[in-house]
Design an enzyme around this catalytic site. Sequence first.
Site, PDB file in Angstrom:
ATOM      1  N   ASP A   1       2.286 -11.504  37.203  1.00  0.00           N
ATOM      2  CA  ASP A   1       3.704 -11.337  36.888  1.00  0.00           C
ATOM      3  C   ASP A   1       3.997  -9.845  36.759  1.00  0.00           C
ATOM      4  O   ASP A   1       3.143  -8.991  37.037  1.00  0.00           O
ATOM      5  CB  ASP A   1       4.107 -12.107  35.625  1.00  0.00           C
ATOM      6  CG  ASP A   1       3.377 -11.633  34.363  1.00  0.00           C
ATOM      7  OD1 ASP A   1       2.732 -10.549  34.399  1.00  0.00           O
ATOM      8  OD2 ASP A   1       3.448 -12.335  33.341  1.00  0.00           O
TER       9      ASP A   1
ATOM     10  N   TYR B   1      10.985 -25.792  36.813  1.00  0.00           N
ATOM     11  CA  TYR B   1      11.088 -24.338  36.691  1.00  0.00           C
ATOM     12  C   TYR B   1      11.849 -23.767  37.890  1.00  0.00           C
ATOM     13  O   TYR B   1      11.709 -24.246  39.023  1.00  0.00           O
ATOM     14  CB  TYR B   1       9.695 -23.695  36.667  1.00  0.00           C
ATOM     15  CG  TYR B   1       8.828 -24.150  35.524  1.00  0.00           C
ATOM     16  CD1 TYR B   1       8.802 -23.460  34.324  1.00  0.00           C
ATOM     17  CD2 TYR B   1       8.004 -25.275  35.650  1.00  0.00           C
ATOM     18  CE1 TYR B   1       7.997 -23.869  33.273  1.00  0.00           C
ATOM     19  CE2 TYR B   1       7.198 -25.693  34.598  1.00  0.00           C
ATOM     20  CZ  TYR B   1       7.204 -24.984  33.413  1.00  0.00           C
ATOM     21  OH  TYR B   1       6.412 -25.395  32.377  1.00  0.00           O
TER      22      TYR B   1
ATOM     23  N   ARG C   1       2.818 -18.780  37.618  1.00  0.00           N
ATOM     24  CA  ARG C   1       2.246 -17.528  38.109  1.00  0.00           C
ATOM     25  C   ARG C   1       1.169 -17.781  39.169  1.00  0.00           C
ATOM     26  O   ARG C   1       1.037 -17.017  40.138  1.00  0.00           O
ATOM     27  CB  ARG C   1       1.655 -16.725  36.946  1.00  0.00           C
ATOM     28  CG  ARG C   1       2.699 -16.062  36.062  1.00  0.00           C
ATOM     29  CD  ARG C   1       2.047 -15.271  34.943  1.00  0.00           C
ATOM     30  NE  ARG C   1       1.454 -16.125  33.930  1.00  0.00           N
ATOM     31  CZ  ARG C   1       0.409 -15.790  33.181  1.00  0.00           C
ATOM     32  NH1 ARG C   1      -0.200 -14.629  33.361  1.00  0.00           N
ATOM     33  NH2 ARG C   1      -0.054 -16.614  32.251  1.00  0.00           N
TER      34      ARG C   1
ATOM     35  N   ASP D   1       5.619 -18.181  28.619  1.00  0.00           N
ATOM     36  CA  ASP D   1       5.194 -16.787  28.548  1.00  0.00           C
ATOM     37  C   ASP D   1       6.288 -15.957  27.884  1.00  0.00           C
ATOM     38  O   ASP D   1       7.475 -16.296  27.973  1.00  0.00           O
ATOM     39  CB  ASP D   1       4.925 -16.237  29.952  1.00  0.00           C
ATOM     40  CG  ASP D   1       3.674 -16.835  30.585  1.00  0.00           C
ATOM     41  OD1 ASP D   1       2.804 -17.317  29.836  1.00  0.00           O
ATOM     42  OD2 ASP D   1       3.572 -16.810  31.828  1.00  0.00           O
TER      43      ASP D   1
END
Length: 303
Positions: free
Chosen positions: A89, A75, A181, A47
Site C-alpha cells: 500500500d 470493498y 493489498r 488497516d
Amino acid sequence: MARKRKGRDISGWLVVDKPAGITSTSVVNKVRWALEAKKAGHAGTLDPEATGVLAVALGEATKTVPYITDALKAYRFTVRLGQATNTDDTEGEVIATSDARPSDDEIIAALPQFLGDIMQVPPKFSAVKIDGQRAYKLARDGEDVELAARPLWVEELLLVDRPDADHVTLEMTCGKGGYVRSIARDLGTSLGCHGHVRELRRVWSGPFDVENGLTLDRIEEIARTPELDTFIQPLEIGLADLPELKCTPEGAAKLRNGNPGMVLAATVEYGDEAWASLDGEAVAVGTYKAGELHPSRVFVRPE
C-alpha cells in the site's frame, strides 16, 4: 476479587464509517467512551489508512462477532499500477517500478484468476502470526518474512473505473480473511506492471452498510447523549446468517442456564447451528438436536 468494570450495560451494534489515519482499536475505544459502554469490540479489522464500515459490537453483541467476521464483505479500492511497495500500500517504500500499463481489456481478462476459491499470500506487513509474533513486527525489524498461502473465497471482482493510465478502481466481494493489498499486488504481478493499493474502502460487511454508518466526528458531536443511543442496532442483526428458532419461556429459562431447551424448528436439520429467540429477543446460539437447542453462547440481559 476481580474489579467490576464500570460503564453501561448496553448491547447492540454501532456502525462506524471509519476515517483514514486511525486504527480499528482506536475507533472501538472512541465508541466505548461515547456510549459509556462496559464492553465493546469490532468485527473485522481495517488497516489504519482504510475507510468504511467498521461494525462495533457492544456488550452481549460481542458474542455474535464471529458470525459477522465470517460473513461476506465488499470493498472498493484503487490500485496504483507501475509500482510495488514493501507493504503493498502507500505506507511502504517503493521496491520495484515498471513503465508497462495494461489496457482495460487486459485488466478485465486478468480478474477471473482471482475469483472463487483461491490461495492468497498475506502481505509481509500484516497481523498474521509467525511463531507467535506478528509478521509486521518481524518485517519492521528487517527479518525476511515468508508467509504461507491461505484460502480465500472471492465471490466477485469487477473493474468499475479507470481514472487514468496509472490507476484502476475495483470492487471485490469476498469471505473471511481476505487481504485487498494482496489482490492489488498479485494483479500487478499478473499484468507484468506491479501494483499496490492507493485507496481502500469497505462498503458493506455482512448486514452492515456504510450508508448507515456514523462518522467519528458525528459520534463525538453527540457523544454521551440519548441521540447516539438511537443509532444502536439490535444484537440480533449479528445473527442474520443463522436460522432463528422460537422457544417457549420454559425453554428460554433452560437455555439461559446453559442447558438444552425446547425450540420450534421447521427449517433446520439435526446438527445445524441456529439461535433461539423469545419474543424476538436472542436467548442463545447453539446446535439443534431433536427438538432442542444445545447452547454454545448464552445472552445475558441486564435485569
